[in-house]
Design a protein around this motif. Sequence first.
Motif, mmCIF file in Angstrom:
data_model
loop_
_atom_site.group_PDB
_atom_site.id
_atom_site.type_symbol
_atom_site.label_atom_id
_atom_site.label_comp_id
_atom_site.label_asym_id
_atom_site.label_seq_id
_atom_site.Cartn_x
_atom_site.Cartn_y
_atom_site.Cartn_z
ATOM 1 N N VAL A 163 32.258 48.049 37.235
ATOM 2 C CA VAL A 163 32.926 47.062 36.475
ATOM 3 C C VAL A 163 34.572 47.614 36.164
ATOM 4 C CG1 VAL A 163 33.017 46.095 34.086
ATOM 5 C CG2 VAL A 163 30.586 46.628 35.489
ATOM 6 N N GLY A 176 35.262 43.227 31.032
ATOM 7 C CA GLY A 176 35.340 43.776 32.282
ATOM 8 C C GLY A 176 34.835 42.503 33.502
ATOM 9 N N THR A 177 35.064 43.003 34.521
ATOM 10 C CA THR A 177 34.756 42.076 35.615
ATOM 11 C C THR A 177 34.088 43.122 36.953
ATOM 12 O OG1 THR A 177 35.203 40.372 37.110
ATOM 13 C CG2 THR A 177 37.047 42.142 36.825
ATOM 14 N N GLN A 178 32.822 42.592 37.299
ATOM 15 C CA GLN A 178 32.160 42.979 38.244
ATOM 16 C C GLN A 178 32.775 43.122 39.748
ATOM 17 O OE1 GLN A 178 29.245 45.388 37.964
ATOM 18 N NE2 GLN A 178 29.580 45.860 39.990
#
Length: 124
Positions: free
Chosen positions: A93, A117-119
């Motif tokens: 993440v 967050g971004t995966q």
Amino acid sequence: QVQVVESGGGLVQAGGSLRLSCAASGGTFSRYVMGWFRQAPGKEREFVAAISWAGARTYYGNSVKGRFTISRVNAKNTLYLQMNSLKPEDTAVYYCAASQKVTITPYDFDYDYWGQGTQVTVSS
């Protein structure tokens, strides 16, 4: 205070590329040092890259140096992370963060505001 929201994550094959974006609002974006961090399952948060107010100075973690590029467009209140030659170990993440420090810093405790967050998932 500034709010930041990441986007651009996803699934990519090893060797591929992704560009993450971080949109800022609610503050004077150009007065914040900005950074990217990442956290993989079961691991501690890791510094990825940081950039100075005007973008003149950048700093990278050893594991991404030469593959990732951090940049910012203050007129658009946006931070970017261009990720090339991705590896499965880049899976994590990814978080965008803003710091009120006057110099770039790799320490997460120096950052005051964080996104959700971004995966990013890199398949082998």
